[in-house]
Motif scaffolding. Structure first.
Motif, PDB file in Angstrom:
ATOM      1  N   ILE A 547       0.806  -1.035   0.021  1.00  0.00           N
ATOM      2  CA  ILE A 547       0.088   0.182  -0.016  1.00  0.00           C
ATOM      3  C   ILE A 547       0.849   1.197   0.059  1.00  0.00           C
ATOM      4  O   ILE A 547       1.817   1.403   0.984  1.00  0.00           O
ATOM      5  CB  ILE A 547      -1.010  -0.004   1.209  1.00  0.00           C
ATOM      6  N   THR A 548       0.741   2.080  -0.987  1.00  0.00           N
ATOM      7  CA  THR A 548       1.603   3.376  -1.092  1.00  0.00           C
ATOM      8  C   THR A 548       0.520   4.520  -1.328  1.00  0.00           C
ATOM      9  O   THR A 548      -0.526   4.521  -1.076  1.00  0.00           O
ATOM     10  CB  THR A 548       2.511   3.366  -2.484  1.00  0.00           C
ATOM     11  N   ARG A 549       1.306   5.726  -1.284  1.00  0.00           N
ATOM     12  CA  ARG A 549       0.400   6.957  -1.118  1.00  0.00           C
ATOM     13  C   ARG A 549      -0.553   7.026  -0.108  1.00  0.00           C
ATOM     14  O   ARG A 549      -1.833   7.353  -0.339  1.00  0.00           O
ATOM     15  CB  ARG A 549      -0.330   7.277  -2.675  1.00  0.00           C
ATOM     16  N   THR A 550      -0.130   6.813   1.011  1.00  0.00           N
ATOM     17  CA  THR A 550      -0.916   6.564   2.181  1.00  0.00           C
ATOM     18  C   THR A 550      -1.615   8.191   2.556  1.00  0.00           C
ATOM     19  O   THR A 550      -2.707   8.072   3.326  1.00  0.00           O
ATOM     20  CB  THR A 550      -0.291   6.048   3.480  1.00  0.00           C
ATOM     21  N   GLU A 551      -1.176   9.026   2.109  1.00  0.00           N
ATOM     22  CA  GLU A 551      -1.634  10.336   2.349  1.00  0.00           C
ATOM     23  C   GLU A 551      -3.188  10.425   1.747  1.00  0.00           C
ATOM     24  O   GLU A 551      -3.818  11.428   2.140  1.00  0.00           O
ATOM     25  CB  GLU A 551      -0.951  11.643   1.702  1.00  0.00           C
ATOM     26  N   GLY A 552      -3.464  10.036   0.638  1.00  0.00           N
ATOM     27  CA  GLY A 552      -4.716   9.660   0.078  1.00  0.00           C
ATOM     28  C   GLY A 552      -5.788   8.893   0.586  1.00  0.00           C
ATOM     29  O   GLY A 552      -6.694   8.691  -0.210  1.00  0.00           O
ATOM     30  N   LEU A 553      -5.439   8.264   1.765  1.00  0.00           N
ATOM     31  CA  LEU A 553      -6.454   7.355   2.277  1.00  0.00           C
ATOM     32  C   LEU A 553      -7.048   8.176   3.289  1.00  0.00           C
ATOM     33  O   LEU A 553      -6.743   8.931   3.943  1.00  0.00           O
ATOM     34  CB  LEU A 553      -5.718   6.271   2.907  1.00  0.00           C
ATOM     35  N   THR A 554      -8.623   7.724   3.516  1.00  0.00           N
ATOM     36  CA  THR A 554      -9.375   8.102   4.797  1.00  0.00           C
ATOM     37  C   THR A 554      -9.594   7.049   5.669  1.00  0.00           C
ATOM     38  O   THR A 554      -9.656   6.132   5.181  1.00  0.00           O
ATOM     39  CB  THR A 554     -10.791   8.894   4.108  1.00  0.00           C
ATOM     40  N   SER A 555      -9.602   7.358   6.908  1.00  0.00           N
ATOM     41  CA  SER A 555      -9.904   6.292   7.750  1.00  0.00           C
ATOM     42  C   SER A 555     -11.123   6.967   8.426  1.00  0.00           C
ATOM     43  O   SER A 555     -11.330   8.023   9.002  1.00  0.00           O
ATOM     44  CB  SER A 555      -8.888   6.172   8.634  1.00  0.00           C
ATOM     45  N   ALA A 556     -12.151   5.916   8.936  1.00  0.00           N
ATOM     46  CA  ALA A 556     -13.303   6.285   9.727  1.00  0.00           C
ATOM     47  C   ALA A 556     -13.807   4.905  10.072  1.00  0.00           C
ATOM     48  O   ALA A 556     -12.823   4.002  10.191  1.00  0.00           O
ATOM     49  CB  ALA A 556     -14.475   6.750   8.845  1.00  0.00           C
ATOM     50  N   ALA A 557     -14.874   4.822  10.568  1.00  0.00           N
ATOM     51  CA  ALA A 557     -15.387   3.597  11.052  1.00  0.00           C
ATOM     52  C   ALA A 557     -15.497   2.550  10.169  1.00  0.00           C
ATOM     53  O   ALA A 557     -15.533   3.027   8.793  1.00  0.00           O
ATOM     54  CB  ALA A 557     -17.015   3.809  11.761  1.00  0.00           C
ATOM     55  N   PRO A 558     -15.846   1.220  10.158  1.00  0.00           N
ATOM     56  CA  PRO A 558     -15.990   0.367   9.293  1.00  0.00           C
ATOM     57  C   PRO A 558     -17.087   0.748   8.143  1.00  0.00           C
ATOM     58  O   PRO A 558     -18.057   1.294   8.455  1.00  0.00           O
ATOM     59  CB  PRO A 558     -16.651  -0.792  10.027  1.00  0.00           C
ATOM     60  N   LEU A 559     -16.815   0.687   6.875  1.00  0.00           N
ATOM     61  CA  LEU A 559     -17.310   1.196   5.629  1.00  0.00           C
ATOM     62  C   LEU A 559     -18.796   0.219   5.748  1.00  0.00           C
ATOM     63  O   LEU A 559     -18.769  -0.807   5.836  1.00  0.00           O
ATOM     64  CB  LEU A 559     -16.817   1.209   4.542  1.00  0.00           C
ATOM     65  N   GLY A 560     -19.806   1.220   5.460  1.00  0.00           N
ATOM     66  CA  GLY A 560     -20.915   0.369   5.157  1.00  0.00           C
ATOM     67  C   GLY A 560     -21.049  -0.174   3.846  1.00  0.00           C
ATOM     68  O   GLY A 560     -20.218   0.089   2.888  1.00  0.00           O
ATOM     69  N   SER A 561     -22.108  -0.842   3.483  1.00  0.00           N
ATOM     70  CA  SER A 561     -22.401  -1.593   2.253  1.00  0.00           C
ATOM     71  C   SER A 561     -22.189  -0.654   0.855  1.00  0.00           C
ATOM     72  O   SER A 561     -21.697  -1.037  -0.125  1.00  0.00           O
ATOM     73  CB  SER A 561     -23.704  -2.475   2.147  1.00  0.00           C
ATOM     74  N   ARG A 562     -22.844   0.322   0.949  1.00  0.00           N
ATOM     75  CA  ARG A 562     -22.965   1.445  -0.035  1.00  0.00           C
ATOM     76  C   ARG A 562     -21.724   1.930  -0.460  1.00  0.00           C
ATOM     77  O   ARG A 562     -21.347   1.833  -1.562  1.00  0.00           O
ATOM     78  CB  ARG A 562     -24.033   2.501   0.484  1.00  0.00           C
ATOM     79  N   GLN A 563     -20.708   2.380   0.796  1.00  0.00           N
ATOM     80  CA  GLN A 563     -19.588   2.777   0.680  1.00  0.00           C
ATOM     81  C   GLN A 563     -18.516   1.666  -0.107  1.00  0.00           C
ATOM     82  O   GLN A 563     -17.814   1.942  -1.008  1.00  0.00           O
ATOM     83  CB  GLN A 563     -18.756   3.485   1.598  1.00  0.00           C
ATOM     84  N   GLN A 564     -18.783   0.380   0.479  1.00  0.00           N
ATOM     85  CA  GLN A 564     -18.006  -0.646  -0.136  1.00  0.00           C
ATOM     86  C   GLN A 564     -18.186  -0.879  -1.562  1.00  0.00           C
ATOM     87  O   GLN A 564     -17.377  -1.065  -2.308  1.00  0.00           O
ATOM     88  CB  GLN A 564     -18.242  -1.775   0.790  1.00  0.00           C
ATOM     89  N   ARG A 565     -19.621  -0.680  -2.009  1.00  0.00           N
ATOM     90  CA  ARG A 565     -19.928  -1.108  -3.210  1.00  0.00           C
ATOM     91  C   ARG A 565     -19.257   0.084  -4.402  1.00  0.00           C
ATOM     92  O   ARG A 565     -18.635  -0.159  -5.464  1.00  0.00           O
ATOM     93  CB  ARG A 565     -21.263  -0.871  -3.466  1.00  0.00           C
ATOM     94  N   ARG A 566     -19.379   1.298  -3.758  1.00  0.00           N
ATOM     95  CA  ARG A 566     -18.823   2.509  -4.688  1.00  0.00           C
ATOM     96  C   ARG A 566     -17.169   2.360  -4.695  1.00  0.00           C
ATOM     97  O   ARG A 566     -16.625   2.534  -5.776  1.00  0.00           O
ATOM     98  CB  ARG A 566     -19.026   3.731  -3.939  1.00  0.00           C
ATOM     99  N   SER A 567     -16.662   1.613  -3.574  1.00  0.00           N
ATOM    100  CA  SER A 567     -15.166   1.477  -3.588  1.00  0.00           C
ATOM    101  C   SER A 567     -14.946   0.407  -4.663  1.00  0.00           C
ATOM    102  O   SER A 567     -13.987   0.383  -5.249  1.00  0.00           O
ATOM    103  CB  SER A 567     -14.472   1.243  -2.331  1.00  0.00           C
ATOM    104  N   LEU A 568     -15.521  -0.620  -4.568  1.00  0.00           N
ATOM    105  CA  LEU A 568     -15.315  -1.836  -5.404  1.00  0.00           C
ATOM    106  C   LEU A 568     -15.514  -1.370  -7.039  1.00  0.00           C
ATOM    107  O   LEU A 568     -14.466  -1.853  -7.741  1.00  0.00           O
ATOM    108  CB  LEU A 568     -16.062  -3.140  -5.235  1.00  0.00           C
ATOM    109  N   VAL A 569     -16.723  -0.627  -7.400  1.00  0.00           N
ATOM    110  CA  VAL A 569     -16.741  -0.146  -8.531  1.00  0.00           C
ATOM    111  C   VAL A 569     -15.691   0.638  -9.162  1.00  0.00           C
ATOM    112  O   VAL A 569     -15.032   0.634 -10.155  1.00  0.00           O
ATOM    113  CB  VAL A 569     -18.099   0.611  -8.638  1.00  0.00           C
ATOM    114  N   ALA A 570     -15.009   1.457  -8.071  1.00  0.00           N
ATOM    115  CA  ALA A 570     -13.999   2.609  -8.693  1.00  0.00           C
ATOM    116  C   ALA A 570     -12.759   1.495  -8.885  1.00  0.00           C
ATOM    117  O   ALA A 570     -11.751   2.094  -9.656  1.00  0.00           O
ATOM    118  CB  ALA A 570     -13.579   3.365  -7.491  1.00  0.00           C
TER     119      ALA A 570
END
Length: 621
Positions: A547-570
């Protein structure tokens, strides 16, 4: 030595291997009362007491750990190798603890006897000493024999299992999981709870036939109990599971639990105490409850570690000088960090070569320049050579020049942190969770007044002179990697004759990494994709995803299903649909979901396909 239990004194009188090989002698040296193996007394003591000062002077003793509460020495004596623990009473709280319970050396001696009775390999205590003042126990000492040919389980796992081949590594890890489960099962069945149970307190030995032996050490936190509630068993397992959260496969977890359950519920075997739980244990409910507890407590422990890391501790130094703040690993030394804090731009003076086209020789520890480095291009990563504690230090330096955050953004968002600071915090958070990423070594943030960066207009900052912020991050030099898109293309894409085994392994590794990132609340910043943060290590088998470019990551509570789907599509869109066949996408989704249930897989598949079509139609416009 009234702090030793009656069981321990009985074992010592019998002169068994746990208490020592010879007769136990009791004597007094100054204000310290000793009980020691008779065969070692003349070697350990002289008229002045324990010969630790002489051993340190002539090199027969070295300090392994040192702190306000405990110092651990490694002794190399003619009769063999030993470890000596010196437990100190550093404050009134520790002094009061020695009033209401035995001193820590006596606790560990008693625990060694009880753990040995449970059939678990453990330390061999040889001598114990207790210093008393006004009748109260203060400092205490414990001498144990060194266990030859072992290393901690923590180091073995982090060092890629000693460089074993893939098949040998899988076989050894499965044997470790099963043996570890049996060892913890014996401990719990004997009514013992280890309050400091982690992979660093377990020693490992692998014989030429690749059979595994384990030892349990650091026993001062072992507590005997006659009644152990089921939830306390879950809690104790969660302490061990914390390290293996992202480092153990489902098959290894299953083997661990199988070995643990077979011993815990066995009606035969040796137990040092008679114990029972509040209700009869049932395998499936116990396994589900234990897994849920391990997941929950591991996430809580990681969050607690993140909060502690934001403050200074013995592994992290934070220094400030003239509007500049530096955070660095304590191993780098304070002089280097203070020098960089006073003049951060001196990093450019140590630039060796740009990151692209660099060559690092570990034999002569020199960097060879392959192309000229534009010193004015501060945003381009470069390799720097420093000297930390008299040793050469090589690292990759990345810098940012960005506008200072507004007062409101400091209150409402974590994005007010500089890019280097976000990369620092995210990098160490990922390492604590077992992800592979270049370790951040130091982070510098400096406020200055000058021309606004080019991105100032986009970020709402007026052009011209403004208060801006420069930041630098130095990390370890990463291994040679390919982007995720390049790695997928290298496996042959969807063309005939592709290496299906290699592609399947790559997809499984990426799917597990993305799923773990989602479970821990990590995702790419809005408008980005996790695929751009994942690199595939060339030639790696065990942990190919970096995992690189860690400045571009966001961290929060465990992602919900909607956010997970959007991430997988991306991720799918970033890789390119033309590079991955439908069957590969299905394998990826099943691995990410962790199930082959047709209903669940079909539901996610249909929703992801709908969103991919929507993205495709929008891109054509």
């Amino acid at each position: 030595m009234d702090q030793l239990t009656a069981r321990t004194r009985h074992r010592m009188r019998r002169s068994d291997p746990v208490a020592g090989r010879g007769e136990i002698l009791s004597f007094r040296s100054g204000s310290t009362s000793w009980q020691a193996d008779s065969s070692l007394v003349t070697e350990l003591f002289d008229r002045d007491g324990l010969r630790i000062a002489r051993w340190l002077q002539n090199g027969q003793a070295e300090i392994v750990k040192d702190g306000p509460h405990r110092t651990v020495y490694r002794l190399s004596l003619p009769s063999g190798a030993y470890y000596l623990k010196h437990f100190r009473v550093a404050d009134w709280k520790a002094r009061l603890q020695n009033v209401v319970r035995p001193c820590r050396a006596a606790l560990e001696w008693n625990a060694a006897v009880q753990v040995g009775l449970a059939g678990i390999n453990t330390i061999e205590p040889l001598a114990i000493g207790v210093n008393r003042q006004l009748g109260l126990a203060t400092d205490s000492y414990l001498l144990t024999r060194s266990i030859a040919g072992t290393e901690t389980l923590h180091d073995f796992i982090l060092q890629d299992c000693g460089g074993l081949s893939r098949k040998a590594r899988i076989r050894v890890r499965h044997r470790i999981a099963a043996e570890l489960g049996r060892m913890i099962g014996r401990m719990h069945r004997a009514g013992l709870i280890h309050h400091d149970l982690h992979a660093g307190n377990i020693l490992l030995q692998i014989d030429p036939g690749q059979f595994v032996r384990l030892w349990l050490i650091d026993l001062h936190a072992v507590v005997p109990k006659r009644h152990i509630p089921e939830r306390q068993l879950h809690w104790n397992l969660s302490l061990l599971s914390h390290f293996f959260h992202n480092r153990a496969t489902p098959a290894e977890r299953a083997r661990f639990f199988s070995g643990y359950w077979s011993v815990l519920t066995s009606r035969t075997g040796t137990a040092s105490r008679t114990w029972k739980t509040a209700a009869p244990l049932q395998r499936k409910p116990f396994a589900r409850a234990a897994e849920s507890c391990c997941q929950r407590l591991s996430i809580d422990a990681f969050d607690k570690g993140d909060r502690k890391w934001s403050r200074g501790n013995r592994r992290l130094l934070i220094r400030r000088a003239a509007g500049c703040e530096i955070r660095g690993l304590a191993s780098l030394g304070e002089p280097l960090l203070l020098a960089l804090c006073r003049n951060p731009h001196s990093l450019l003076e140590h630039a060796g070569s740009s990151l692209s086209g660099r060559e690092v020789s570990h034999e002569n520890e020199q960097l060879t320049r392959h192309e000229n480095l534009d010193r004015e291009d501060a945003s381009s990563p470069f390799v720097a050579r420093l000297e930390a504690e008299g040793l050469p230090l090589h690292g990759v330096v990345q810098s940012w020049n960005e506008p200072s955050p507004s007062f409101w953004s400091k209150l409402t968002s974590r994005q007010h942190l500089s890019s280097a600071r976000r990369a620092w915090e995210n990098g160490h958070a990922l390492l604590r969770r077992g992800f592979a990423t270049p370790r951040p070594l130091l982070c510098i943030s400096q406020q200055s007044t000058g021309p606004a960066p080019a991105s100032g207009a986009e970020s709402g900052t007026d052009a011209g002179d403004c208060s801006n912020r420069q930041s630098w991050l130095m990390t370890e030099i990463p291994p040679e990697t390919d982007s995720l898109t390049e790695a997928v293309r290298a496996t042959g894409g969807i063309s005939p004759g592709t290496d299906s085994g290699r592609k399947s392994a790559l997809l499984r590794a990426v799917a597990r990494t993305i799923r773990s990132l989602h479970d821990h609340g990590f995702d790419a910043a809005p408008g980005g994709s996790l695929a751009s943060h994942l690199r595939i290590v060339r030639g790696s088998v065990a942990a190919p995803v970096l995992i690189t470019r860690t400045e571009g990551l966001t961290s929060a509570a465990p992602l919900g299903s909607r956010q997970q789907r959007r991430s997988l599509v991306a991720v799918a869109w970033e890789i390119g649909l033309s590079q991955v066949s439908l069957s590969d996408r299905l394998r990826f989704l099943r691995c990410w979901l962790g199930t082959t249930d047709h209903t669940v897989v079909r539901s996610w598949w249909m929703e992801l396909s709908r969103q991919l079509k929507q993205w495709s139609s929008e891109s054509r416009r």
